[in-house]
Design a protein around this motif. Structure first.
Motif, PDB file in Angstrom:
ATOM      1  N   MET A   1      50.911 -47.046  10.671  1.00 25.00           N
ATOM      2  CA  MET A   1      49.959 -46.389   9.809  1.00 25.00           C
ATOM      3  C   MET A   1      48.916 -47.370   9.305  1.00 25.00           C
ATOM      4  O   MET A   1      48.278 -47.162   8.290  1.00 25.00           O
ATOM      5  CB  MET A   1      50.688 -45.743   8.637  1.00 25.00           C
ATOM      6  CG  MET A   1      51.495 -44.559   9.105  1.00 25.00           C
ATOM      7  SD  MET A   1      52.665 -44.037   7.859  1.00 25.00           S
ATOM      8  CE  MET A   1      54.130 -43.848   8.824  1.00 25.00           C
ATOM      9  N   ALA A   2      48.850 -48.433  10.042  1.00 25.77           N
ATOM     10  CA  ALA A   2      47.821 -49.408   9.675  1.00 25.77           C
ATOM     11  C   ALA A   2      46.461 -48.871  10.097  1.00 25.77           C
ATOM     12  O   ALA A   2      46.361 -47.774  10.644  1.00 25.77           O
ATOM     13  CB  ALA A   2      48.106 -50.731  10.353  1.00 25.77           C
ATOM     14  N   ASN A   3      45.463 -49.651   9.832  1.00 25.27           N
ATOM     15  CA  ASN A   3      44.107 -49.296  10.218  1.00 25.27           C
ATOM     16  C   ASN A   3      44.048 -48.891  11.693  1.00 25.27           C
ATOM     17  O   ASN A   3      44.462 -49.639  12.565  1.00 25.27           O
ATOM     18  CB  ASN A   3      43.235 -50.532   9.984  1.00 25.27           C
ATOM     19  CG  ASN A   3      41.778 -50.192  10.067  1.00 25.27           C
ATOM     20  OD1 ASN A   3      41.422 -49.128  10.577  1.00 25.27           O
ATOM     21  ND2 ASN A   3      40.941 -51.069   9.569  1.00 25.27           N
ATOM     22  N   THR A   4      43.534 -47.714  11.965  1.00 21.23           N
ATOM     23  CA  THR A   4      43.574 -47.238  13.329  1.00 21.23           C
ATOM     24  C   THR A   4      42.348 -47.659  14.137  1.00 21.23           C
ATOM     25  O   THR A   4      42.287 -47.436  15.326  1.00 21.23           O
ATOM     26  CB  THR A   4      43.672 -45.699  13.352  1.00 21.23           C
ATOM     27  OG1 THR A   4      42.715 -45.192  12.453  1.00 21.23           O
ATOM     28  CG2 THR A   4      45.047 -45.243  12.960  1.00 21.23           C
ATOM     29  N   THR A   5      41.377 -48.256  13.464  1.00 19.98           N
ATOM     30  CA  THR A   5      40.184 -48.708  14.156  1.00 19.98           C
ATOM     31  C   THR A   5      40.527 -49.897  15.041  1.00 19.98           C
ATOM     32  O   THR A   5      41.044 -50.881  14.572  1.00 19.98           O
ATOM     33  CB  THR A   5      39.132 -49.149  13.122  1.00 19.98           C
ATOM     34  OG1 THR A   5      38.882 -48.069  12.276  1.00 19.98           O
ATOM     35  CG2 THR A   5      37.870 -49.597  13.797  1.00 19.98           C
TER      36      THR A   5
ATOM     37  N   GLN B   1      48.932 -47.273   3.648  1.00 23.49           N
ATOM     38  CA  GLN B   1      50.288 -46.803   3.775  1.00 23.49           C
ATOM     39  C   GLN B   1      51.049 -46.843   2.460  1.00 23.49           C
ATOM     40  O   GLN B   1      51.929 -46.025   2.226  1.00 23.49           O
ATOM     41  CB  GLN B   1      50.951 -47.692   4.820  1.00 23.49           C
ATOM     42  CG  GLN B   1      52.373 -47.375   5.129  1.00 23.49           C
ATOM     43  CD  GLN B   1      53.091 -48.650   5.530  1.00 23.49           C
ATOM     44  OE1 GLN B   1      52.513 -49.714   5.635  1.00 23.49           O
ATOM     45  NE2 GLN B   1      54.377 -48.525   5.736  1.00 23.49           N
TER      46      GLN B   1
END
Lengths: 635, 463
Positions: B1-5, B448
């Motif tokens: 759920m970390a930065n998805t970029t 998160q």
């Protein structure tokens, strides 16, 4: 009179502390062929469980399986010494099923001590490490309180809650390690001198009561499972314990809560005596009563401490109230009206190393060849400690052997990887506990596939024997060939097949389907499929069948998760040079600049996980690194 | 759920300056550029055409099959491209509105909006730009980011962000409950979250997102202008009114090619309501041409209009043509303007009031500019009052927001599909979490710890 120092033996690896982290670290280092010293304050507390007598549970149980697949000891040890085994979350999906065992805490300690004693290349010795030997920014050994100077190529510190530990019971307060053991008071000072930032954490444990004085008849029984499960992939089903000991469930009530409220002025948590930060997820009972004032009862589980003791652990009743108040609180609980308290609960405060000072190998950034593991790094729980101990022990062992390539577990490899990445990237403001919700790839990090994920790597490290590895390869081959077979054999819409489907309340087949497709239907099991296709060439192990069902039934979700993991892995491959000078990069936002400098991420992927580092900062960082790389190549 | 970029996403952006020129270019870069473009393009199979070719076809909205624009699509395969990645350039003709729509479709089908300076960054990282330019690339990223942040903040409407935060909180409550069930299976003070409960939650939330997406069309009106037709028989004063409105210098003086390319549109801003005046050329031409053409054109304009300004001559009695126009505009939002109040009154207002509400009849003199103030006020009231102003400032207005909302909706559809396939709750949770993350990207909160905080503040957990 001052203690006179002397030169004692030299080792490859020294491990300080023989709790759950230290035991794993020392065994791993020694099994990799390093001459290893395991130094501990008290030999009678090797792998001791000063808090709850249990191993596993959600997320933690998966860590135990990961430790097993990497050649660690925790799974074996609990399989030898459990008194109850239970699979939790059976009604949910495969990713969150969790095995938990109640341990015989004395047997657990003895079994681990026995394993350590019989491990070649490993020396277990009683002693307290007082300071580090440091040369040129590298740790080269330790000095014990007896004056012994031990030198080594690498050192692992796993001091647990002993570091300047302080036990608090109401107004009573004294310097102590866990369970009234000797604290370690010098090492923290030495670490501070070397530039380490430490902070105080707090945790606690409930009172123990005499089981002969509990009225079980008014509590409800929580028995173990009939169905066979063990932690280690190595433990045969045949040794499953038939004679398990039950736990018992009871509750606090408004009377208990009133006693607590009336005595809050004597509660160290609220009178300001305790400075350390306690965990939210492991609050004391006084904490629960204050924070959730509208709840008129809380669950309490009575858990056996072992087969040959009458001490019972009152789970859910962690407290640092004065002894007198604890007794009154206990007596207000149904079933415990006449319970004799054998040990009071207590809070313990201790030093932890701020984990941002560590690398993903658990080596410190401040001193080379020095590793820290376990509760000392700000975590909570035996499993979290053991997982770190194993990782630190492996890396200390690799360093001692002069191996250049470290051993790193990524977030997508293991829960251990999630934990270590969280610690070194984000730090923690409270004792850190693993939860399944911390893992973004939890569908991939299952307890049933820890062997498939990690056995190969354990074998490469020399921690998994050839014999076990061969067995593992056979399992893998059986799995792959059966999956291939199910993907080629077809099931025809015969009268028997459709009669079966109708009976299950499912829609009958119109055309033939692949056996794998058939198995994907929610109401169909592998055993069902086998009624309609020829039997496999060899009889399959239940674990192989479990794998087949999981891999086919949840294929869509697994594939999606794997795609995300593949992307992450490409980001993880982008290394940030160790000597990068963040001050020289123009254009980084101030917060990003400070955080990057402090945490020193090793990869671009890790950098993206630091709060306050934005995509633009990552873009600038990437360009800067690429610029340096081109300059090196061309210049 | 970390930065998805990530650097490996396929990115999209409009790469021509907004509002200028008849052609705009939407550019895609990344390994999925061709498949993503293929999902919304009809004409040929983009994946099989040769590299560096330009292909004619149409952009289609897959949701409803509607043609969005007629386009030329350049297919540029790696590595001989600006970024050295697979690239697709879509040349649109339909003006800023259609171009935005194309971008929004790309964002709804797997592309991510490019970060400021990202094309240049990729070009550099992939070795396309030489070392001496590295510093300027970094300067560019920072400069563009600062400006873009300012714009993003301004664009995120307060109501929208509050609404999305509410929706996220609703999802979060459900997520936290599922997580408690998983991480604390023996904790009995919380109801077990069943897939049935998730079904209800996902359905409600999806409906809310759909409602938000519906406001996008109102946002479109704001950007595109309220299509306004000025009609009336010859010599009633259409051009005088037009000239008055244009003359006020409130006009946005851009000639944007419309969807029917031969018609010129002119924009005026009336009390913050942008009016897109339909067929102003027609108004000018028909004033001295045969009536038939005039009426014909009027009818056409009426069909296209969101708002009709029907002008009658106050100094003459109602003619059949007037009556015909009154009938033709009956179903439309309209204002009846009685012009030439400076002359003696001959029109029978009573007859008029049988079919028109009195507040929609406004008497003016375009010549002396009396009553025009009242007219402008009425237009503003109509827009903000008449066109559903219950959420008048909740406007989903840009392609990025629409793209993310569509993706969140898709994730919720996956939730529903998973429930239908009898998947266990923790797998359903994956798509539920995804929708929560996507919504968070709109408001800029996607971290998160929110979930853990929720967990431990809502439930009394521990050993």
């Amino acid at each position: 009179m001052e203690v006179r120092e002397y030169d004692a033996q030299n080792y490859d690896v020294i491990v300080v502390g023989a709790g759950h982290a230290g035991s794993e670290a020392a065994l791993a280092a020694a099994r990799m062929g390093n001459e290893t010293l395991l130094l501990t304050i008290n030999l009678d507390m090797v792998a001791f469980m000063p808090c709850n007598p249990s191993v596993g549970g959600p997320a933690k149980g998966i860590v135990v399986r990961e430790i097993d697949a990497l050649g660690g000891e925790m799974a074996h040890n609990i399989d030898k010494t459990y008194v109850q085994m239970r699979m939790l979350n059976t009604g949910k999906g495969p990713a969150v099923r969790a095995l938990r065992a109640q341990a015989d805490k004395h047997a657990y300690h003895q079994a681990m001590k026995d394993t350590i004693e019989n491990q070649p290349h490993l020396t277990l010795r009683q002693g307290t490490a007082d300071r580090l030997l440091v040369e040129d920014g590298a740790c080269v050994g330790i000095v014990a309180n007896t004056g012994a100077r031990y030198r080594a190529k690498s050192v692992v510190l796993a001091a647990g809650t002993a570091s300047r530990g302080k036990i608090i019971i109401g107004e009573l307060m004294y310097s102590s390690g866990p369970n009234n053991s000797q604290p370690s008071n010098q090492l923290s000072l030495d670490l501070i001198e070397h530039g380490f930032k430490l902070r105080r954490f707090k945790t606690g444990t409930p009172p123990r009561v005499d089981g002969t004085t509990i009225d079980y008849s008014v509590t409800s029984e929580q028995p173990g499972d009939q169905e066979v499960n063990h932690f280690s992939y190595d433990t045969p089903d045949s040794v499953y314990l038939k004679d398990q000991i039950s736990c018992w469930l009871t509750y606090t009530n408004p009377t208990t809560h009133k006693i607590i409220r009336d005595n809050l002025d004597r509660a160290p948590m609220f009178s300001g005596v305790i400075e350390g930060v306690g965990p939210r997820y492991c609050p004391s009972i006084e904490d629960k009563v204050v924070r959730f004032a509208d709840k008129d009862h809380h669950q309490l589980f009575l858990e056996p401490e072992g087969r040959n003791t009458e001490e019972w652990y009152v789970q859910g009743f962690s407290t640092s109230m004065p002894e007198e108040v604890q007794q009154k609180m206990l007596h207000s609980v149904v079933g415990l009206e006449h319970a004799q308290m054998m040990r009071p609960g207590y809070a313990i405060e201790y030093d932890v190393v701020e984990p941002y000072q560590l690398r993903p190998t658990l080596e410190t950034k401040i001193l080379r060849n020095l590793f820290t593991a376990g509760q000392m790094n700000g975590t909570s729980g035996y499993e979290e400690a053991a997982g770190q101990g194993l990782l630190a022990g492996i890396n200390a062992g690799l360093r001692a052997k002069g191996e250049a390539e470290p051993f790193i577990l990524k977030r997508s490899d293991a829960y251990i990887g999630v934990m270590v990445d969280d610690l070194v990237t984000k730090g923690t403001n409270e004792p850190y506990r693993l939860l399944t919700s911390r893992a973004e790839y939890r569908l991939i990090l299952r307890h049933d596939n820890a062997d498939l994920r990690l056995t190969q790597r354990g074998h490469e490290l020399g921690l998994i024997s050839d014999q076990r590895y061969t067995k593992f390869l056979a399992k893998k081959a059986a799995l792959e060939s059966e999956l291939a077979r199910l993907n080629s054999v077809r099931i025809k819409p015969s009268a028997t097949v459709n009669a079966f489907l109708v009976e299950k309340g499912a829609t009958p087949l119109k055309d033939g389907v692949l056996a794998s497709e058939f198995l994907r239907r929610p109401e169909v099991t592998y055993a069902d499929v086998c009624q309609f296709i020829p039997a496999p060439a060899i009889e399959l192990d239940r674990r192989v069948i479990e794998q087949i069902e999981i891999q086919l039934k949840y294929a869509g979700y697994i594939k999606k998760a794997e795609e995300r993991v593949a992307k992450l892995k490409r980001m993880e491959a982008k290394q940030i040079p160790e000597n990068i000078d963040y001050d020289a990069i123009n254009g980084l936002a101030t917060e990003a600049h400070q955080k990057l400098k402090k945490i020193q991420p090793e990869t671009i992927a890790q950098a993206t996980r630091i709060s306050g580092v934005n995509p633009a900062d990552i873009a600038i960082l990437s360009v800067y690194i690429e610029q340096g790389r081109i300059a090196k190549v061309t210049g | 759920m970390a930065n998805t970029t990530t650097e490996f996403d396929t990115i999209a952006a409009i790469s021509t300056p907004p509002g200028e020129g008849a052609i705009s270019i939407v550019r895609l870069s990344g390994e999925d550029a061709l498949p993503i473009a293929g999902k919304i393009f009809k004409g040929c199979d983009l994946q099989s055409v040769a590299s560096h070719t330009i292909n004619y076809g149409h952009i289609i909205d897959p949701e409803n099959g509607e043609v969005v624009d007629e386009v030329m699509v350049s297919v540029l395969r790696a590595p001989k491209t600006y970024t050295r990645e697979e690239m697709v350039e879509i040349n649109t003709h339909g003006g800023i509105v259609a171009t935005n729509h194309v971008l929004q479709l790309l964002l709804s089908h797997g592309a991510r909006l490019a970060e400021p300076g990202e094309y240049t960054k990729r070009a550099f990282l992939n070795g396309r730009i030489d070392l001496t330019q590295a510093e300027s690339v970094m300067d560019l990223i920072r400069a563009k980011t600062d400006r873009a942040m300012q714009v993003a903040v301004n664009q995120l409407d307060g109501n929208l962000s509050r609404l999305i935060k509410n929706i996220r909180q609703e999802i979060l409550d459900a997520l936290a409950q599922v997580e408690v069930n998983i991480d604390y299976p023996e904790y009995d003070a919380v109801e077990t979250m069943t897939t049935q409960m998730l079904l209800e939650k996902a359905t409600t939330v999806k409906k809310q997102i759909e409602q938000l997406l519906a406001t996008a069309s109102q946002g479109k009106v704001l950007r595109e202008g309220l299509a306004t037709a000025i009609v009336g028989r010859p010599n009633v004063g259409k051009s005088s009114l037009l000239n008055y409105l244009l003359h006020e210098d409130k006009a946005i003086v851009t000639d944007v090619a419309g969807t029917t390319r031969d018609v010129i549109e002119e924009y005026v801003n009336v009390r913050d309501v942008p009016l897109k005046l339909i067929d102003t050329a027609g108004i000018r031409e028909t004033s001295d041409k045969v009536e038939k053409i005039g009426v014909e054109r009027s009818r056409q304009a009426i069909t296209q209009a969101d708002l009709v300004l029907l002008i009658l001559d106050n100094s003459e009695a109602l003619t059949d043509e007037d009556r015909a126009l009154l009938t033709a505009t009956q179903a439309k939002k309209r204002l009846i303007i009685l012009n030439k109040t400076d002359l003696p009154v001959k029109l029978d207002e009573v007859e008029l009031q049988q079919t028109v509400a009195p507040e929609d009849i406004i008497a003016i003199s375009a010549l002396t500019a009396t009553g025009v103030d009242q007219l402008e006020q009425r237009i503003a009231d109509l827009f903000w009052g008449g066109i559903d102003n219950s959420q008048s400032t909740t406007l989903v207005s840009n392609a990025r927001q629409i793209g993310l909302l569509n993706q969140a909706k898709q994730a919720l559809e996956d939730v529903l599909a998973g429930i239908k396939a009898e998947m266990p709750v923790d797998l359903i949770q994956i798509d539920m979490t995804r929708s929560w993350e996507l919504l968070g990207e709109i408001t800029g909160d996607a971290y998160q710890d929110e979930l853990l905080n929720q967990l431990f503040s809502q439930f009394c957990l521990g050993k």
